[in-house]
Design a protein around this motif. Structure first.
Motif, PDB file in Angstrom:
ATOM      1  N   GLU A  29       0.833  -1.213   0.000  1.00 50.72           N
ATOM      2  CA  GLU A  29       0.000   0.000   0.000  1.00 50.72           C
ATOM      3  C   GLU A  29       0.862   1.255   0.000  1.00 50.72           C
ATOM      4  O   GLU A  29       0.398   2.333  -0.308  1.00 50.72           O
ATOM      5  CB  GLU A  29      -0.910   0.013   1.226  1.00 50.72           C
ATOM      6  N   ASP A  30       2.105   1.104   0.425  1.00 49.39           N
ATOM      7  CA  ASP A  30       3.027   2.241   0.468  1.00 49.39           C
ATOM      8  C   ASP A  30       4.127   2.079  -0.576  1.00 49.39           C
ATOM      9  O   ASP A  30       5.289   2.401  -0.325  1.00 49.39           O
ATOM     10  CB  ASP A  30       3.630   2.354   1.881  1.00 49.39           C
ATOM     11  N   LEU A  31       3.750   1.591  -1.739  1.00 48.93           N
ATOM     12  CA  LEU A  31       4.723   1.345  -2.793  1.00 48.93           C
ATOM     13  C   LEU A  31       5.635   2.541  -3.090  1.00 48.93           C
ATOM     14  O   LEU A  31       6.826   2.357  -3.329  1.00 48.93           O
ATOM     15  CB  LEU A  31       3.981   0.895  -4.059  1.00 48.93           C
ATOM     16  N   PRO A  32       5.120   3.792  -3.069  1.00 48.26           N
ATOM     17  CA  PRO A  32       5.991   4.917  -3.433  1.00 48.26           C
ATOM     18  C   PRO A  32       7.277   5.014  -2.610  1.00 48.26           C
ATOM     19  O   PRO A  32       8.280   5.522  -3.121  1.00 48.26           O
ATOM     20  CB  PRO A  32       5.106   6.149  -3.191  1.00 48.26           C
ATOM     21  N   VAL A  33       7.276   4.517  -1.368  1.00 48.71           N
ATOM     22  CA  VAL A  33       8.512   4.634  -0.580  1.00 48.71           C
ATOM     23  C   VAL A  33       9.621   3.728  -1.121  1.00 48.71           C
ATOM     24  O   VAL A  33      10.782   3.858  -0.741  1.00 48.71           O
ATOM     25  CB  VAL A  33       8.296   4.336   0.925  1.00 48.71           C
ATOM     26  N   GLU A  34       9.282   2.817  -2.014  1.00 48.42           N
ATOM     27  CA  GLU A  34      10.296   1.929  -2.598  1.00 48.42           C
ATOM     28  C   GLU A  34      10.896   2.508  -3.876  1.00 48.42           C
ATOM     29  O   GLU A  34      11.874   1.997  -4.395  1.00 48.42           O
ATOM     30  CB  GLU A  34       9.696   0.556  -2.918  1.00 48.42           C
ATOM     31  N   PHE A  35      10.270   3.560  -4.421  1.00 51.73           N
ATOM     32  CA  PHE A  35      10.753   4.117  -5.696  1.00 51.73           C
ATOM     33  C   PHE A  35      12.097   4.807  -5.497  1.00 51.73           C
ATOM     34  O   PHE A  35      12.287   5.599  -4.579  1.00 51.73           O
ATOM     35  CB  PHE A  35       9.768   5.150  -6.259  1.00 51.73           C
ATOM     36  N   ARG A  36      13.025   4.524  -6.389  1.00 57.90           N
ATOM     37  CA  ARG A  36      14.304   5.238  -6.419  1.00 57.90           C
ATOM     38  C   ARG A  36      14.568   5.545  -7.880  1.00 57.90           C
ATOM     39  O   ARG A  36      14.710   4.619  -8.682  1.00 57.90           O
ATOM     40  CB  ARG A  36      15.446   4.364  -5.883  1.00 57.90           C
ATOM     41  N   GLN A  37      14.594   6.785  -8.240  1.00 59.98           N
ATOM     42  CA  GLN A  37      14.880   7.100  -9.638  1.00 59.98           C
ATOM     43  C   GLN A  37      16.311   7.600  -9.763  1.00 59.98           C
ATOM     44  O   GLN A  37      16.762   8.438  -8.984  1.00 59.98           O
ATOM     45  CB  GLN A  37      13.865   8.114 -10.163  1.00 59.98           C
ATOM     46  N   GLY A  38      17.027   7.073 -10.704  1.00 67.02           N
ATOM     47  CA  GLY A  38      18.446   7.388 -10.841  1.00 67.02           C
ATOM     48  C   GLY A  38      18.803   7.757 -12.270  1.00 67.02           C
ATOM     49  O   GLY A  38      17.959   8.154 -13.063  1.00 67.02           O
ATOM     50  N   THR A  39      20.077   7.598 -12.560  1.00 68.66           N
ATOM     51  CA  THR A  39      20.588   7.963 -13.868  1.00 68.66           C
ATOM     52  C   THR A  39      21.264   6.739 -14.462  1.00 68.66           C
ATOM     53  O   THR A  39      21.869   5.951 -13.748  1.00 68.66           O
ATOM     54  CB  THR A  39      21.622   9.091 -13.718  1.00 68.66           C
ATOM     55  N   SER A  40      21.165   6.616 -15.768  1.00 72.52           N
ATOM     56  CA  SER A  40      21.867   5.530 -16.432  1.00 72.52           C
ATOM     57  C   SER A  40      22.495   6.097 -17.693  1.00 72.52           C
ATOM     58  O   SER A  40      21.943   7.021 -18.292  1.00 72.52           O
ATOM     59  CB  SER A  40      20.868   4.423 -16.778  1.00 72.52           C
ATOM     60  N   TRP A  41      23.645   5.607 -18.042  1.00 69.52           N
ATOM     61  CA  TRP A  41      24.259   6.067 -19.276  1.00 69.52           C
ATOM     62  C   TRP A  41      24.902   4.901 -19.983  1.00 69.52           C
ATOM     63  O   TRP A  41      25.296   3.917 -19.365  1.00 69.52           O
ATOM     64  CB  TRP A  41      25.274   7.198 -19.007  1.00 69.52           C
ATOM     65  N   SER A  42      24.952   5.021 -21.294  1.00 68.92           N
ATOM     66  CA  SER A  42      25.416   3.906 -22.100  1.00 68.92           C
ATOM     67  C   SER A  42      26.091   4.449 -23.345  1.00 68.92           C
ATOM     68  O   SER A  42      25.685   5.480 -23.879  1.00 68.92           O
ATOM     69  CB  SER A  42      24.201   3.056 -22.498  1.00 68.92           C
ATOM     70  N   TYR A  43      27.134   3.779 -23.789  1.00 70.96           N
ATOM     71  CA  TYR A  43      27.744   4.146 -25.055  1.00 70.96           C
ATOM     72  C   TYR A  43      28.276   2.902 -25.713  1.00 70.96           C
ATOM     73  O   TYR A  43      28.540   1.895 -25.043  1.00 70.96           O
ATOM     74  CB  TYR A  43      28.844   5.204 -24.891  1.00 70.96           C
ATOM     75  N   GLY A  44      28.402   2.979 -27.023  1.00 67.69           N
ATOM     76  CA  GLY A  44      28.831   1.765 -27.695  1.00 67.69           C
ATOM     77  C   GLY A  44      29.118   1.979 -29.163  1.00 67.69           C
ATOM     78  O   GLY A  44      28.882   3.047 -29.732  1.00 67.69           O
ATOM     79  N   LEU A  45      29.649   0.922 -29.728  1.00 63.99           N
ATOM     80  CA  LEU A  45      29.996   0.892 -31.134  1.00 63.99           C
ATOM     81  C   LEU A  45      29.350  -0.354 -31.730  1.00 63.99           C
ATOM     82  O   LEU A  45      29.424  -1.429 -31.135  1.00 63.99           O
ATOM     83  CB  LEU A  45      31.521   0.816 -31.284  1.00 63.99           C
ATOM     84  N   GLU A  46      28.714  -0.187 -32.881  1.00 60.88           N
ATOM     85  CA  GLU A  46      27.994  -1.310 -33.490  1.00 60.88           C
ATOM     86  C   GLU A  46      28.413  -1.468 -34.944  1.00 60.88           C
ATOM     87  O   GLU A  46      28.376  -0.508 -35.705  1.00 60.88           O
ATOM     88  CB  GLU A  46      26.487  -1.047 -33.444  1.00 60.88           C
ATOM     89  N   LEU A  47      28.779  -2.660 -35.294  1.00 60.74           N
ATOM     90  CA  LEU A  47      29.187  -2.931 -36.676  1.00 60.74           C
ATOM     91  C   LEU A  47      28.270  -4.002 -37.248  1.00 60.74           C
ATOM     92  O   LEU A  47      27.885  -4.936 -36.551  1.00 60.74           O
ATOM     93  CB  LEU A  47      30.634  -3.451 -36.717  1.00 60.74           C
ATOM     94  N   MET A  48      27.942  -3.836 -38.509  1.00 62.70           N
ATOM     95  CA  MET A  48      27.087  -4.833 -39.140  1.00 62.70           C
ATOM     96  C   MET A  48      27.402  -4.955 -40.622  1.00 62.70           C
ATOM     97  O   MET A  48      27.619  -3.956 -41.296  1.00 62.70           O
ATOM     98  CB  MET A  48      25.629  -4.443 -38.976  1.00 62.70           C
TER      99      MET A  48
END
Lengths: 786, 272
Positions: A593-612
């Motif tokens: 019933e108190d789900l909001p206290v479990e929320f943690r919003q953060g940051t994510s970052w990603s980078y990469g190289l793709e060959l095909m």
């Protein structure tokens, strides 16, 4: 944020001025269709060689090109089809539907690839991949069930968490950041049997495209990718069908005209029959799944077309008739394509989508039924305006009403020791307007720019609790409640999502492309595992959850060689994702019933190289892809506030996918996948607690890597009757999954070491064990087409 | 959930050698104060490496005291007897017991550091009765010979208060559980007023003595045991949450918990 409305006004005004300046021109427009079955063809190039200008058919097979009066010759080109040349005297607006004939290929199936011959280089699309469904069908498949999601997992920039899952991870995005659409309706859980198979039945798929970057502004709502799957319309020339008997499931598809050239239908069903075997073997536990796809379409005239598409699929598990659970998606799409004039194409869509699951226990003293669902209704209006060969505009709006039912426990028996529990439904309105403008500047530069303006409102009826500390999840102290009436806004979010792509032709056979997009996600998956479970629920942005936002920039070099036979691309990307939704350690995500206290919003970052490198034509087709990528996350309160690698952060991913057509009768396929190990959290030690529980002590999140994953699969397809002119054609597919029987890591768990009788040792000494799922697995499928 | 896959598709597992990060051992402090004489204790052990073999090291060189909310201090003395199982335990003087509704603070001075935790004793309603019955389905094919008797628990759950419970079940004085990693805790959110015969999660043989202990525990304790249960059950699978250490009530990190709980006990001899 600056008010974006004046900009849109400007756009609309400029649209009219373009109309004025184009008055002394005429338009050639129409649909391009397959000659044998009447299916509209998407992405057919319409090109005038002398002027070096052209266009292509849109998502509904419609093209329109506007030029000064004169005589022109246009070529209609499409992979797998014979080029067609049409000469017109353009001194009035002309409507012309074109039928393309398949090239005399050795393979008898229709090859629909949704792309022009040199699209890899000339198209403005970057970071997107189309799937050739016929190729998917001839590739080796787990238990012989062809599955587009398994092929998607092998594309560059896409990572799979492990075998036996239908989740995929695009450029550092988690599995819930992919918008999966079937005929424009969202699918909330694409898995059957917890991911062994996906909900997409290969028999009915016409076309599927994965957008990883440079995402057109008509799409929104998820951070990382759009998987747009469109089903076949049904043959409007003659009756036909297909059937298949596999080791897990059987399929049947029938299609045909309602009125020749005017209307058609397609119906397809797939059902697993493991449960029938289990029942026959006297087994009380049963497992099954099914999919039903149906579509009707009607061409009232050249200006009006109607479609109705349905999908329903479900998984059912039953254990000893005491415990059972099931889940499924249902979608319905109604579409009206209308030509306002030769250059203004309209698509009006009504969409309904529903995902639900249920768990039940029927034991008398503890009986309960747990249900949860999500329902949404969408109205969508898309317009394509073919201004002139140099300019193309798309714009539209979308409005969605969404209702989340997070969970209800019902108790049938009044004598039960348990009580009913209901979590309030949550409501949201998800609105957006968008536009995209595509300009040719000179003969080399193509620019597409636009934006989506999304307006998301979490609405009542609702009761929202306020907390002394909304991040404190042990001593939860509520300080009050806020009551909201039906439709009353709780929190609203206005976001401008700019999109930009650019293509510059270096030579006829090579180009560079750059793209930027911002995406906003207002529907959050409430799950802390790596791969979502069907039992996870979703929540809208609102009082406690902020919209997730991502900014992606990608650039690439594209080159074709050997008469467009070989398509090569190299792309690099950087993506930052803000407010990624995560959860506290030890979060309680079900019936809280108190789900909001479990929320943690953060940051994510990603980078990469793709060959095909891809080869689409000839006896030997396939692709090789390699991805180097890195994805990190930083979430307050997790891992001592330090960044940690995302659960799906595989550094290297290499895939080789190929089919070889030896002759008309035999086709061979091979896959090879390699992925460096995914990170997991392993214990740094252990301790004894509460007498004799042996518990693990954890320190760093995702500090350890599983061993690398690699696997090879082989297949052979045999068509014995292909030489004979028979109406019914049979086909055998043989597959071997995991040819060299690699024990691939699925997960690691720890346990107290047991003696031979299964008794845990009293000292609590522990061991780690690695689970692997699939050994070498051969399978046979028999398919019929008629 | 990986288990479901295992059931359906006979997945296999093989031992794997991990190379865990070496960490210093930290003390593990657990304590219990109840309203029943002779049941309160404090135990101090240490964490060990994952592959450690043998008996868990214990500490008996700590200074351990429990103070109630009127300021009465009770010293817990290290066990010095000959039962190796009891080493590492600190026990109060005979006659010590807690009272429902009062607050207790545990203080442990160890290696110059002080670990403190305090908690108020939650109430528990008495167990109405236990009953026995034969599980007919189990009696056709018992996992162990003659073990097919069920013990059913009857109690009333006060509707107006927010309560949490921990259950411990004994068979002939031995603490038992159905599975190695089971912890039996309940949040009254899901409980009806009448607990109408919830079965003990394992079976008994005719003639056995069954004992049920029902602890009324605090919200914080419920959170701790729930975390511990999730950590113990974590299969590391793709569907599982990332493993984490349980949240405890100590002011300085130790993976243990100081539980202050009132207990209701009932027993029954298995017979027709």
């Amino acid at each position: 944020m600056r008010n974006p409305v004046p900009r849109l006004l400007f756009l609309i005004i400029s649209l009219f001025s373009l109309e004025l300046s184009a008055q002394e021109k005429y338009t050639l427009s129409g649909y391009v269709r397959d000659e044998t079955n009447g299916e509209e063809l998407l992405g057919v190039t319409v090109y005038n060689d002398s002027l070096r200008i052209g266009t292509s058919t849109n998502l509904y097979g419609f093209y329109s090109i506007t030029l000064p009066p004169g005589s022109y010759t246009f070529s209609f080109q499409y992979i797998g089809y014979a080029d067609q040349f049409v000469t017109v005297q353009l001194d009035e607006n002309l409507s012309m539907n074109i039928k393309l004939a398949e090239e005399a290929l050795q393979m008898q199936e229709v090859v629909i690839t949704d792309r022009a011959v040199d699209a890899n280089v000339t198209d403005i699309r970057i970071s997107s991949n189309e799937l050739n469904i016929e190729q998917v069908k001839s590739l080796p498949a787990l238990f012989g069930e062809p599955d587009i999601i398994k092929t998607i997992q092998m594309l560059p920039g896409v990572i799979s968490a492990g075998e036996g899952t239908s989740s995929f991870f695009v450029r550092g995005g988690s599995a819930d950041q992919n918008l999966i659409l079937i005929d424009e309706a969202p699918i909330y859980d694409p898995s059957h049997l917890f991911g062994l198979f996906s909900v997409f039945n290969a028999d009915v798929i016409k076309d599927s495209e994965l957008y990883k970057g440079g995402i057109p502004s008509r799409y929104g709502g998820r951070l990382s990718s759009i998987l747009d799957v469109r089903t076949k319309d049904g043959n409007n020339q003659g009756f036909g069908g297909a059937a298949g008997i596999g080791s897990i499931a059987s399929r049947l598809m029938v299609e045909g005209p309602i009125v020749k050239d005017k209307g058609s239908f397609i119906f397809s069903g797939r059902r697993s029959y493991v449960d029938l075997f289990l029942k026959a073997a006297g087994e009380e536990n049963t497992v099954s799944f099914y999919d039903v796809n149906a579509k009707l379409n009607w061409r009232a005239n050249n200006k009006n077309r109607f479609f109705a598409a349905f999908y329903a699929g479900r998984d059912l598990f039953n254990f000893d008739d005491i415990f059972g659970f099931n889940w499924g998606n249902r979608t319905a799409t109604f579409r009206w394509n209308h030509l306002f004039n030769d250059r203004l194409f309209s698509n009006t869509t009504l969409i309904a989508s529903n995902f639900d699951y249920a768990l039940g226990l029927s034991d008398p003293t503890q009986a309960f039924d747990w249900t949860s669902d999500i329902v949404e209704y969408t109205f969508k209006q898309d317009m394509s305006y073919f201004v002139d060969p140099q300019n193309f505009i798309e714009f539209g709006l979308q409005s969605t009403y969404r209702n989340f039912a997070p969970g209800t426990i019902e108790i049938d028996d009044p004598e039960s020791s348990f009580r009913e529990f209901r979590q309030d439904n949550i409501f949201a309105l998800d609105n957006a307007i968008y536009f995209d403008v595509q300009h040719n500047i000179g003969s080399r530069l193509l620019i597409k720019w636009g934006s989506r303006l999304s307006y998301f409102v979490n609405i009542g009826e609702a009761t929202v609790f306020t907390y002394e500390d909304p991040q404190e999840n042990v001593n939860i102290v509520r300080t009050g409640t806020l009551e909201f009436d039906k439709w009353e806004p709780i929190e609203d979010f206005l976001n401008l999502e700019p999109r930009f792509s650019m293509r510059y032709m270096l030579t006829d056979k090579s180009s560079i492309k750059v793209a930027y997009n911002r995406m906003v996600q207002n529907t959050h998956l409430i799950a802390s595992g790596t791969v979502p479970l069907p039992f996870n629920t979703w929540q809208p942005s609102g009082y406690y959850l902020d919209p997730q936002k991502s900014d992606l920039i990608a650039g690439g070099y594209f080159r074709n060689a050997f008469d467009n036979q070989l398509e090569m691309s190299a792309e690099a990307y950087y993506k930052i994702m803000n407010n990624v939704t995560d959860f506290a350690d030890n979060a309680t995500l079900f019936f809280n019933e108190d789900l909001p206290v479990e929320f943690r919003q953060g940051t994510s970052w990603s980078y990469g190289l793709e060959l095909m490198v891809q080869k689409q034509k000839g006896d030997f087709t396939g692709f090789v892809s390699y991805t180097w990528s890195k994805t990190m996350r930083e979430v307050p309160g997790i891992n001592f506030d330090d960044p940690f690698p995302a659960n799906y952060d595989r550094r290297h991913s290499f895939n080789f996918v190929s089919t070889y057509e030896l002759n008309k009768k035999w086709t061979f396929g091979m896959n090879f996948n390699y992925g460096s190990g995914r990170p997991v959290t392993i214990p740094a030690g252990r301790y004894e607690i509460e007498g004799n529980y042996s518990a693990n002590l954890y320190t760093r999140r995702n500090g350890y890597r599983l061993p690398a994953y690699h696997r090879m699969d082989l297949s052979a397809t045999f068509r014995p009757g292909v030489d004979r002119e028979k109406r019914i054609q049979g086909q055998w597919s043989f597959s071997i999954y995991n040819v060299y029987n690699r024990k691939n890591p699925f997960s690691i768990f720890t346990q107290v070491i047991e003696d031979d009788e299964g008794n845990p040792n009293p000292e609590g000494n522990k061991e780690a064990r690695m689970i692997y799922i699939f050994p070498i697995l051969p399978s046979i499928t028999y398919n019929l087409t008629f | 959930m990986a288990l479901i896959l295992v059931v359906i598709f006979t997945a296999c597992d093989i031992p794997i050698e991990l190379d865990p990060e070496q960490t210093e051992s930290i003390p593990v402090i657990e304590g219990l104060v109840t309203n029943t004489e002779g049941k309160s204790y404090v135990r101090i052990t240490e964490t060990v490496g994952f592959y450690f073999e043998g008996n868990i090291p214990y500490r008996d060189d700590a200074l351990v005291s429990v103070t109630d909310d009127s300021g009465n201090v009770t010293l817990f003395q290290p066990y010095t007897g000959s039962m190796t199982d009891s080493l590492g335990y600190f026990l109060p003087p005979d006659g010590f017991k807690g009272e429902t509704g009062r607050n207790y603070t545990l203080q442990v001075l160890l290696d110059g550091e002080t670990f403190t935790a305090s908690e108020t004793m939650a109430p528990v309603s008495p167990i109405d009765s236990l009953a026995t019955s034969i599980d007919v389905a189990e009696s056709f094919d018992p996992e162990e010979e003659d073990r097919f008797w069920e013990v059913l628990l009857y109690a009333r759950e006060p509707e107006l208060t927010k309560d949490f419970y921990l259950f411990k079940f004994y068979r002939n004085d031995t603490l038992e559980r159905a599975f190695e990693n089971d912890i039996y805790i309940v949040d009254d959110l899901f409980l009806a007023v009448n607990i109408n015969g919830i079965p003990v999660p394992f079976y008994f043989v005719e003639g056995d003595t069954a004992v049920v202990e029902m602890y009324g525990i605090s919200n914080k304790a419920f959170v701790y045991f729930s975390d511990l249960q999730i950590a113990l059950a974590n299969d590391g699978g793709l569907f599982s949450p990332p493993p984490a250490n349980p949240r405890t009530n100590f002011d300085r990190y130790t993976p243990g918990y100081f539980l202050v709980a009132s207990v209701a006990t009932d027993s029954i001899i298995i017979q027709e």
